[in-house]
Structures are given as structure tokens and as C-alpha cells.
Scaffold this active site. Structure first.
Site, PDB file in Angstrom:
ATOM      1  N   ARG A   2     -13.493   3.330   6.465  1.00  0.00           N
ATOM      2  CA  ARG A   2     -13.325   2.275   5.458  1.00  0.00           C
ATOM      3  C   ARG A   2     -14.647   1.544   5.214  1.00  0.00           C
ATOM      4  NH1 ARG A   2      -7.966   0.255   7.999  1.00  0.00           N
ATOM      5  NH2 ARG A   2      -6.435   1.620   7.076  1.00  0.00           N
ATOM      6  N   ARG A   6     -13.124  -4.154   1.484  1.00  0.00           N
ATOM      7  CA  ARG A   6     -12.442  -5.107   2.355  1.00  0.00           C
ATOM      8  C   ARG A   6     -13.348  -6.206   2.907  1.00  0.00           C
ATOM      9  NH1 ARG A   6      -7.795  -2.818   6.052  1.00  0.00           N
ATOM     10  NH2 ARG A   6      -9.448  -2.344   7.494  1.00  0.00           N
ATOM     11  N   ARG A  15     -12.204  -5.790  -6.600  1.00  0.00           N
ATOM     12  CA  ARG A  15     -10.773  -5.775  -6.290  1.00  0.00           C
ATOM     13  C   ARG A  15     -10.017  -6.850  -7.071  1.00  0.00           C
ATOM     14  NH1 ARG A  15      -6.331  -5.012  -6.103  1.00  0.00           N
ATOM     15  NH2 ARG A  15      -4.875  -4.625  -4.378  1.00  0.00           N
ATOM     16  N   ASP A  52      -7.375   7.286  -1.203  1.00  0.00           N
ATOM     17  CA  ASP A  52      -6.372   6.950  -0.201  1.00  0.00           C
ATOM     18  C   ASP A  52      -5.615   8.220   0.182  1.00  0.00           C
ATOM     19  OD1 ASP A  52      -5.053   4.353   1.020  1.00  0.00           O
ATOM     20  OD2 ASP A  52      -3.421   5.754   0.594  1.00  0.00           O
ATOM     21  N   TYR A 126       5.121   8.488   6.150  1.00  0.00           N
ATOM     22  CA  TYR A 126       5.281   7.551   5.033  1.00  0.00           C
ATOM     23  C   TYR A 126       6.347   8.028   4.052  1.00  0.00           C
ATOM     24  CZ  TYR A 126       1.028   5.135   6.522  1.00  0.00           C
ATOM     25  OH  TYR A 126       0.089   4.417   7.239  1.00  0.00           O
TER      26      TYR A 126
END
Length: 319
Positions: A2, A6, A15, A52, A126
Site C-alpha cells: 500500500r 492513505r 481521494r 484492488d 469475500y
């Protein structure tokens, strides 16, 4: 892990302007920009495309959305009837491949560009459960109680991952990383069936087209299972989490393949001096053989940028 986003102020600006997380992944200019941001700031040796692991379920027709403070939420697929409704649409992922093309053209020639994909077990967690709970007991039970359904789901995901990886190489990626983030919830037999076997198939099928393109696997929290994974899947490298002993990684794993890892992200975020000391220890233990310095999991959102800069400076200056 990552490296894009973030914790970076420039990422946060992008973002805020974006509709949602998936729209960022599917807007090539945005995905390219976010991928390049840490390279511009830190001059890292490798960039990993901003995307992702859940773009594969999305391209299969599984409903995928990201909710604030919850994370990914999917429409559960829990039966053969549900499975028959899915249809692989690789064109859905064309923005990812366009982002790779744009990024490859913009990167310095010496900077490696990695593509990636989620591995089948983690994607299945998931897809079957609909969201994360860190243990996935219901998914493990489904794998036992409905073996036909679960086996077909893993097969569908395996073939989709192979195709996605190949398309990323065609688009400009220099290598691939396979993320099996929830491998650590399985026992030894389950790990062999749902982690090693599917990833072995993926690497084998991928290498038929790209025999010299490196593949790095990351069966997170696999413990001693890391060695079986490295020996049996055919990966060129293995990423290890922070719990793995450096001596064992050196003596066991590096005899099989390249090792990547494994600085603790909490240490990077919380204690600069202790982090730098640990980074020196990791390098001194592992850099005598094939090694890529990395974190043992993703950068935490509250990580100070100056800590990342200090780490990068250390790695570049180390001799």
C-alpha cells in the site's frame, strides 16, 4: 505494501475529489497518478499499480462496493445457483490495463512496475461471506459442507486470476504479486487444498505464457506453511509477514526463492528509531541472498511521511 495512498497528503487530496474507491481504481489517469505519487516523493525502486484485489469479483458480476468504516461489502455467492449467474467479463478491467500503460510510460526506466491479483482463497472469503470478519469460519464451513460449489468457485477464480495477470503483463507490468491475505486462517490440510494448489495452478498457467516474468506470492500469516508454499507453488519470491523469524527466513526460505519483507507497519508508524534499528537488522540478516526490502503488511493510515522517508533513506544508503 500500500505504498500509494492513505498516509500521503497528495493521495488524500485525490481521494476527497473521487466519487468512491472503485472509481479511483477504474479511472486510469487517477490510478496512474496515485501510483506515481510515492515514486516521486521517495524514489522507490518499484511501483505497484493502484488497484484492488476485489476487481476480479467485480468483473465476475459480484456486487462490490466500499463503505466508510466498514470496508468492502459484496453480494454473497453461496450456492451453485448463485455461481451460475456469474460471468467473467475481462473488459470490465480494461481501465486497470490502461492505467498500467500510462504508468509504465511515466515511470523512470529503472523503476520496476508490479501488477497484482488476489488469490482464490482470499477472494472466495469475500465472495462467500460478503465482507471481512478476520476469521471466515463460515467460509471454512462452506468449503467442507458444499465441496462441489466451493471447488467450482475456486476453479473460476483461478482461471480469472491467470487471465488478469497475463493482461497486466501485456499492459506493461514487469512482474506480478499474488495476495492471499487470509491464508493464515486455515489449518495445514486446508492450506494445502485452498492456498497451495490454486496458486500452483495459477503460477503454472501464467508461466506457460510468461516463463521469465517473476511472480511473488504472499500467503499472509502462513507460519511454517510459507516453506511449503515456496517449495510447491513455483513462485520466484515470497513475501513474509512480521511474525516470521529472520533466521528461519534466511536458513529455510532463501534456500528456495527470493524473500520479500518484513518490517512491522506498526513500528514504521509509531517509533522511528526502533523502526530504523529493526530495518537494519532485517537487511543484515537477509540481504546476503536474494532479497527485496518491504513491509510485512500495508502501511497504516496514520504513518508519518517523515518515517517513510527515513526508512527509504536508510535502505538506499545501506552497505
Amino acid at each position: 505494501m500500500r505504498q500509494a495512498g492513505r498516509y500521503l497528503p497528495e493521495y488524500k487530496q485525490v481521494r476527497v475529489q473521487a466519487k468512491d474507491f472503485l472509481s479511483m481504481c477504474y479511472t486510469p489517469s487517477v490510478a496512474c497518478e496515485v501510483t506515481l505519487q510515492p515514486i516521486r516523493r521517495f524514489g522507490m525502486d518499484g511501483a505497484i499499480i493502484f488497484s484492488d484485489i476485489l476487481v476480479i469479483p467485480d468483473a465476475l458480476g459480484v456486487g462490490v462496493r466500499f463503505e466508510e468504516k466498514i470496508g468492502p461489502v459484496l453480494t454473497p455467492v453461496q450456492s451453485l445457483a448463485d455461481l451460475k449467474k456469474l460471468q467473467w467479463n475481462i473488459e470490465k478491467l480494461s481501465p486497470v490495463y490502461e492505467a498500467l500503460c500510462l504508468t509504465k510510460a511515466a515511470l523512470p526506466e529503472e523503476t520496476t512496475l508490479l501488477g497484482f491479483a488476489g488469490s482464490p482463497w482470499t477472494l472466495a472469503c469475500y465472495i462467500v461471506q460478503g465482507q471481512s470478519d478476520q476469521k471466515f469460519g463460515g467460509v471454512k464451513e462452506k468449503a467442507k459442507s458444499d465441496k462441489v460449489f466451493f471447488g467450482k468457485l475456486i476453479e473460476l477464480l483461478s482461471d480469472s486470476v491467470v487471465q488478469h495477470c497475463k493482461k497486466q503483463i501485456e499492459a506493461g507490468a514487469d512482474g506480478i504479486q499474488l495476495f492471499d491475505s487470509w491464508a493464515g486462517v486455515l489449518d495445514e490440510n486446508e492450506f494445502a487444498q485452498w492456498v497451495i494448489a490454486p496458486n500452483q495452478y495459477i503460477v503454472s498457467e501464467f508461466k506457460k505464457s510468461y516463463p521469465h516474468v517473476p511472480v511473488i506470492g504472499f500467503p499472509r500469516c502462513a507460519g511454517k506453511g510459507y516453506l511449503a508454499y515456496a517449495e510447491q507453488t513455483g513462485v520466484d519470491g515470497i513475501n513474509i509477514d512480521p511474525s516470521v523469524s529472520l533466521a528461519w527466513a534466511r536458513d529455510a526460505l532463501q534456500e528456495v526463492c527470493l524473500v520479500q519483507g518484513n518490517l512491522e507497519p506498526v513500528l514504521l508508524a509509531e517509533n522511528k528509531e526502533a523502526m530504523l534499528a529493526r530495518a537494519k537488522e532485517i537487511i543484515s540478516m537477509l540481504a546476503k541472498k536474494r532479497f527485496i526490502f518491504n513491509l510485512g503488511h500495508g502501511i497504516l493510515p496514520h504513518t508519518p511521511v517523515e518515517h517513510v522517508q527515513a526508512l527509504c533513506d536508510l535502505i538506499k544508503s545501506y552497505s
